[in-house]
Every structure is written in structure tokens, then in C-alpha cells.
Design an enzyme around this catalytic site. Structure first.
Site, PDB file in Angstrom:
ATOM      1  CG  HIS A 213      -3.424  -7.079   9.002  1.00  0.00           C
ATOM      2  ND1 HIS A 213      -4.484  -7.953   9.117  1.00  0.00           N
ATOM      3  CD2 HIS A 213      -3.976  -5.909   8.543  1.00  0.00           C
ATOM      4  CE1 HIS A 213      -5.605  -7.360   8.751  1.00  0.00           C
ATOM      5  NE2 HIS A 213      -5.318  -6.120   8.402  1.00  0.00           N
TER       6      HIS A 213
ATOM      7  CD  GLU B 291      -0.665 -11.022  12.075  1.00  0.00           C
ATOM      8  OE1 GLU B 291      -1.636 -11.610  12.590  1.00  0.00           O
ATOM      9  OE2 GLU B 291      -0.718  -9.850  11.634  1.00  0.00           O
TER      10      GLU B 291
ATOM     11  CB  CYS C  78      -2.844 -12.520   9.032  1.00  0.00           C
ATOM     12  SG  CYS C  78      -2.678 -10.754   8.679  1.00  0.00           S
TER      13      CYS C  78
END
Length: 346
Positions: free
Chosen positions: A50, A52, A86
Site C-alpha cells: 500500500h 504508506e 498499514c
């Protein structure tokens, strides 16, 4: 102003993924400390890390993350799927602040990531503009309404015709326009046509000319069962929707509905997890979706070609743009205007 600038950087990063995130949203992230950008990341493709984590991996000295701020266009996930949570990963970074562009509408995520971070003492600020909704309209529409986001697409002549004569396939777009059309297909999880279009054009309904790891579901609306015994019903990755029970009983990939309507089609595809569907025609199918107001966007490839007046009109009648919605974008591709319209409620 700095918050605006950093969030805008995250938005532009998210857009780089284009269609490659498939059913996942496009997300961008920017890590900042003392007004210095440490990293810019985004979710590159479906199943990949992802945004992040992509940004985190670019920071060589992880000690720099202590007390930093991350700007992310969509709420960090708090569950484990193809990738770990995350929000949980970010707790180890000892961030000072997280700025979230928009709360994730997916109930698996909604406020869970934000609450996990806040409980750990991280300051979380939520942006009050539809940052991610603009980048991921289908994703947000699907999780808000449990229905696919519908785009109607038509290529028409200067005089509003889609072919030179009934029952005749007519090519009116250039190769460059075709590439753009396939980019539009790449953002979809289903391509929908009527039985007449399937029989006359013999379309593959596949994404070509652009790179993608996923192909949309081929959906053909065939109320009477005209496709029985044809190659179109035997193509892989195909769903045919019909009102003909005998036809449906012959083929595993044919779905029976007592009454096939734009809304029943949307409900069926929504139940299959289809977030975005592209209705490519023909004109009667387009007209049905317009009459039912069952669409969110219309894309018209308006060419300079003039076709005979006895050809089929787009939307089963002369298309009047004002009746379809407000023009939101116009671009030029070769001899063609690409006109995007959205109904007023959008």
C-alpha cells in the site's frame, strides 16, 4: 497551506497507478518532517504494498520517521488481506501526526485504522474534502450504494449515428482513439453490451493496446436468448443475462432474471463485487440506462465522420448532451472530441 501542498502531492502520486489497482483504490502518501519531504509513495498495483508502506520503504534512515507526519489520501487499513494492516505497521514508526484525506467507505476499514492510530496516541486529522472520492469514484460509489458505478460509452458520427445502416458494424474511430477507449475499459470490472451488438460486432470486450493484469467480465444482455448456439455465449469470462429460462438452462454462464432492467443488472453485478461497469451499447441498451437514470458518467467520442441518416442514432435517438448531464471534461484526440458528462446529482 503546507498541509494543502503535501496532500496535493499525495493526490498526484496516487494518480500514477492509473487502472492498475483494479478493485483496490488508488492511494498516495507523503512523509514529511520539519518541512522536508522524506518520501512520496503510492499503491502501484493490485496486490502490491500500500501507499504508506511504499513511502516507508523509501526512507533509508528509519530514525527520521520518529516525530514525522504522513499525508495519505485514504484512511490506512486496519485489517490483514493481501498486505498487512498499514495502521498497525505505522505504529512502529512513532509518527507524530497522520493526515487522512478521506475515511475509507469499505466497512472492513471505516474508522478502524484511524481509531487504532488514535488509541496509540498518534494525532490523526481528517481532511474535509472528497480527496479519495475524486480519485476513486467507482470504489466510493460501490461501498456507499452496493451497486456498480456505471459509465455509458458511445462513439458517434458528426450527425449522431453509430453505424452506417442497421445490422451493420461501422468503424468510425482512429487507432489513437481506440487506445484511449481501451484505457477506459482498463478501469472497469465489467463491460456490458446488448445481444445485437454482440451478434453484429462480435466484440471481444477485452482490454487491448494498454498493459493490464486483469480483464473485465464480459456481460451480454440477451433477454430473448438470441445468442443460443453462437460463439459469443461460449467465450471465456462471459456472463449472459436473459429472460429466456430455456436458454439459461442450457449454459452455466447464462443467468436468468424474470425481468431484465438496468437496475436488476446493476444489482446482479454488484452482488458479484463489480465496482465499475462500462455500458458500450447498442443504442437501445444505452437508452434504457438513460431512461432509468442508472448511470454516473457518459463518455462520448464525437467524431467528424458523417454517416448516412438511415444509420442507428446513439441512445436510440438523436443524442442531446444537455439531457445526459453537465459536460465535465472535453479533450481532443485526432479527429474526435472526447466529451465526458455527469448528471446533475453527481
Amino acid at each position: 497551506m503546507k498541509d494543502n501542498e503535501y496532500m496535493q502531492m499525495a493526490i498526484e502520486a496516487a494518480k500514477q497507478a492509473q487502472w492498475r489497482t483494479w478493485k483496490n483504490p488508488r492511494v498516495g502518501a507523503v512523509i514529511v518532517k520539519a518541512d522536508t519531504v522524506l518520501a512520496v509513495g503510492y499503491h502501484h498495483q493490485y496486490g502490491d504494498v500500500h501507499a504508506e508502506i511504499d513511502a516507508y520503504q523509501q526512507v533509508t534512515d528509519k530514525n527520521q520517521l520518529v516525530g514525522a507526519t504522513i499525508y495519505v489520501t485514504l484512511e490506512p487499513c486496519a485489517h490483514t488481506g493481501k498486505q498487512p494492516s498499514c495502521a498497525s505497521e505505522m505504529l512502529a514508526w512513532v509518527l507524530k501526526r497522520v493526515v487522512v484525506g478521506q475515511i475509507d467507505p469499505n466497512p472492513l476499514v471505516t474508522m478502524h485504522g484511524i481509531e487504532r492510530l488514535r488509541k496509540a496516541g498518534v494525532q490523526v486529522d481528517i481532511w474535509r474534502t472528497p480527496v479519495s472520492e475524486v480519485i476513486n469514484p467507482a470504489f466510493h460509489y460501490f461501498f456507499t450504494h452496493q451497486l456498480p458505478y456505471v459509465t455509458l460509452k458511445v462513439a458517434q458520427s458528426f450527425n449522431g449515428k453509430i453505424n452506417g445502416a442497421p445490422d451493420e458494424a461501422t468503424k468510425i474511430t482512429t487507432a489513437e482513439v481506440d487506445v484511449d477507449s481501451h484505457r477506459l475499459r482498463a478501469y472497469q470490472q465489467a463491460i456490458v453490451v446488448g445481444s445485437a451488438t454482440a451478434l453484429i460486432d462480435q466484440p471481444s470486450l477485452a482490454v487491448r493496446n494498454v498493459s493490464t493484469d486483469h480483464q473485465p467480465l464480459r456481460v451480454i444482455i440477451d433477454r430473448r436468448g438470441r445468442l443460443a448456439g453462437t460463439d459469443q455465449v461460449h467465450q471465456p469470462n462471459t456472463l449472459v443475462i436473459t429472460e429466456n429460462e430455456m436458454f439459461a438452462a442450457q449454459y452455466e454462464q447464462v443467468q436468468y432474471q424474470a425481468t431484465v432492467t438496468p437496475q436488476s443488472v446493476r444489482q446482479l453485478l454488484g452482488g458479484l463485487g463489480i465496482q465499475a461497469m462500462l455500458v458500450e451499447g447498442g443504442s437501445e441498451l444505452h437508452a434504457a440506462f438513460v431512461a432509468a437514470q442508472a448511470y454516473q458518467t457518459v463518455v462520448v467520442y464525437q467524431t467528424t465522420t458523417v454517416l448516412p441518416n438511415d444509420g442507428l442514432s446513439s441512445f436510440a435517438r438523436d443524442a442531446v448532451f444537455a439531457s445526459l448531464g453537465n459536460i465535465s471534461d472535453v479533450t481532443t484526440i485526432d479527429n474526435t472530441l472526447k466529451i465526458t458528462l455527469k448528471p446533475e446529482e453527481q
